[in-house]
Design a protein around this motif. Structure first.
Motif, short mmCIF file in Angstrom:
data_model
loop_
_atom_site.label_atom_id
_atom_site.label_comp_id
_atom_site.label_asym_id
_atom_site.label_seq_id
_atom_site.Cartn_x
_atom_site.Cartn_y
_atom_site.Cartn_z
N ASP A 189 0.82 -1.21 0.00
CA ASP A 189 0.00 0.00 0.00
C ASP A 189 0.86 1.27 0.00
N ALA A 190 1.93 1.28 -0.81
CA ALA A 190 2.79 2.45 -0.92
C ALA A 190 2.54 3.14 -2.25
N HIS A 191 2.40 4.48 -2.20
CA HIS A 191 2.09 5.26 -3.39
C HIS A 191 3.01 6.48 -3.44
N PRO A 192 3.94 6.56 -4.39
CA PRO A 192 4.78 7.75 -4.50
C PRO A 192 3.95 8.97 -4.91
N PHE A 193 4.22 10.12 -4.30
CA PHE A 193 3.43 11.29 -4.63
C PHE A 193 4.27 12.53 -4.94
N ALA A 194 5.57 12.51 -4.71
CA ALA A 194 6.39 13.68 -5.01
C ALA A 194 7.83 13.27 -5.25
N VAL A 195 8.48 13.93 -6.21
CA VAL A 195 9.88 13.69 -6.53
C VAL A 195 10.62 15.02 -6.45
N GLN A 196 11.82 15.00 -5.90
CA GLN A 196 12.62 16.21 -5.77
C GLN A 196 13.01 16.74 -7.15
N PRO A 197 12.76 18.03 -7.43
CA PRO A 197 13.14 18.62 -8.70
C PRO A 197 14.57 19.17 -8.66
N GLY A 198 15.02 19.68 -9.79
CA GLY A 198 16.28 20.40 -9.83
C GLY A 198 17.53 19.55 -9.84
N GLN A 199 17.39 18.22 -9.88
CA GLN A 199 18.55 17.33 -9.88
C GLN A 199 18.91 16.97 -11.32
N ALA A 200 19.41 17.92 -12.08
CA ALA A 200 19.66 17.72 -13.50
C ALA A 200 20.65 16.58 -13.72
N LEU A 250 -2.92 16.19 4.20
CA LEU A 250 -3.83 16.19 3.07
C LEU A 250 -3.40 15.25 1.95
N GLY A 251 -2.46 14.37 2.22
CA GLY A 251 -2.18 13.26 1.32
C GLY A 251 -1.19 13.52 0.22
N THR A 252 -0.61 14.70 0.14
CA THR A 252 0.35 14.99 -0.92
C THR A 252 1.39 15.95 -0.38
N GLY A 253 2.22 16.50 -1.25
CA GLY A 253 3.26 17.42 -0.82
C GLY A 253 4.15 17.79 -1.98
N LEU A 254 5.18 18.56 -1.70
CA LEU A 254 6.12 18.94 -2.75
C LEU A 254 7.52 19.01 -2.18
N TRP A 255 8.47 18.61 -3.03
CA TRP A 255 9.88 18.74 -2.70
C TRP A 255 10.39 20.08 -3.19
N THR A 256 11.30 20.68 -2.43
CA THR A 256 12.03 21.83 -2.92
C THR A 256 13.30 21.33 -3.61
N PRO A 257 13.88 22.15 -4.50
CA PRO A 257 15.15 21.73 -5.12
C PRO A 257 16.25 21.48 -4.09
N GLN A 258 16.13 22.10 -2.90
CA GLN A 258 17.14 21.93 -1.86
C GLN A 258 16.96 20.63 -1.07
N GLY A 259 15.95 19.85 -1.41
CA GLY A 259 15.78 18.55 -0.77
C GLY A 259 14.92 18.56 0.48
N ARG A 260 14.03 19.54 0.61
CA ARG A 260 13.13 19.59 1.76
C ARG A 260 11.71 19.28 1.29
N LEU A 261 11.04 18.41 2.01
CA LEU A 261 9.69 18.00 1.67
C LEU A 261 8.70 18.82 2.47
#
Length: 355
Positions: free
Chosen positions: A249-260, A297-308
């Motif tokens: 029952d694991a569901h990925p919801f956010a990936v860290q951006p900015g990691q070119a 609320l079931g979701t979130g966002l990563w910052t490019p600096q690696g903070r969720l």
């Protein structure tokens, strides 16, 4: 910023705009539901209710745009209607302005839902799924009302953006008894090309993508059971199914951006059940599990600096954000035996081995 909203059973979906500046949800309970916009780009998050004269139905959908407006999708009689909502600056009258965008006919047996926010921040799309074919509609950002941009044979689900401009959309298409992720080019008349072909008889779905690094999060039954795996878009790297991601029952919801060009360093956040989080990086051989904040609320966002950043709402704090840093992985053990030799040739993603 690659963010995907996850629907959970205890609350309505919470969607975050492509640039992370705004979010939206359907707030309220029972017969008193209304759209609510969150501003996330300032020093402190705050919410603005966007009620109209009548409450919204529980099955209405909302989507946050980068300019602060909120797209709403309603089922109205024999139509699926779309409109933009925004705070009104009028001294008197309603607090909410509404701009009607048009409607799509409601056909029997056809389910219509909004797709995740477009990466350009302004366009918005909906997916209409019928018994034999699926249609992608552009419902905001196009002149003249909703515009049909792609028609695909088969029943489609999912919906993941593969680029930064809102041109390439991945859908999981069920056709001839198998589900495979395909890429749809919305600027070339909905041209469809294969994306995941891990095994001929496997069901291969794309869950998330990070355009900066090319990291793909995949669910496939090619290993013999549905498993979470990862690959790299446009690369010769194989699909991998780490043992540490074998979580029920694991569901990925956010990936860290900015990691070119560094997919192994991208932080990935997973929702486990209803009240637990898991943090992981492809470079790590373990996941870090922790309890979700109360009212999450079931979701979130990563910052490019690696903070969720995780949004939550409680009676005491109706609009809140919790920030979590990616834990440092433990040092790898010293290997006493030599590492295995690399493969003699690179393996394309669609021909990847299962290990």
């Amino acid at each position: 910023m690659t963010v995907c909203a996850i629907e959970i059973t205890t609350t309505a979906p919470f969607t975050i705009a492509a640039d992370g500046a705004y979010a939206a949800r359907l707030a309220g309970e029972g017969q008193a539901r209304y759209p609510e916009r969150w501003t996330l780009g300032g020093p402190e998050p705050y919410a603005v209710p966007l009620p109209l004269a009548q409450p919204e139905e529980a099955d209405s959908e909302v989507l946050a745009l980068a300019d602060g407006r909120v797209l709403i999708h309603r089922r109205v009689a024999d139509r699926h209607a779309f409109a933009l909502l925004y705070p009104s600056g009028a001294a008197a009258g309603p607090r909410t302005g509404e701009l009607q965008l048009g409607a799509v006919s409601a056909e029997e047996g056809v389910r219509v839902r909004l797709l995740p926010p477009s990466p350009d921040g302004h366009g918005a799309y909906a997916l209409a799924v019928g018994p034999a074919e699926s249609t992608v509609w552009q419902v905001a950002g196009a002149a003249g009302g909703p515009r049909r941009v792609a028609v695909l044979p088969g029943r489609c689900s999912g919906g993941v953006w593969l680029d930064r401009v809102g041109r390439l959309l991945s859908l999981d298409r069920e056709l001839d008894g198998r589900t495979k992720a395909v890429a749809v080019d919305l600027e070339r008349g909905g041209e469809v090309s294969p994306l995941l072909q891990i095994a001929e008889d496997s069901d291969d779905r794309l869950l998330l993508a990070a355009p900066d690094s090319g990291l793909l999060l995949i669910r496939s039954d090619a290993p013999g059971e549905p498993r979470l795996g990862w690959g790299v878009l446009g690369s010769a790297r194989p699909v991998r199914f780490p043992e540490c991601l074998r979580i029920a029952d694991a569901h990925p919801f956010a990936v860290q951006p900015g990691q070119a060009l560094m997919p192994e360093t991208c932080g990935v956040a997973l929702r486990v059940g209803e009240a637990e989080l898991a943090l992981w990086r492809p470079a790590d051989r373990c996941v870090f599990r922790l309890a979700a904040p109360v009212g999450w609320l079931g979701t979130g966002l990563w910052t490019p600096q690696g903070r969720l950043h995780l949004p939550y709402a409680t009676r005491e704090v109706p609009c809140g954000i919790v920030g979590i840093g990616q834990p440092a992985p433990p040092p790898p053990p010293v290997r006493l035996d030599p590492p295995p030799a690399p493969p003699l040739r690179p393996v394309p993603l669609q021909q990847a081995p299962l290990g």
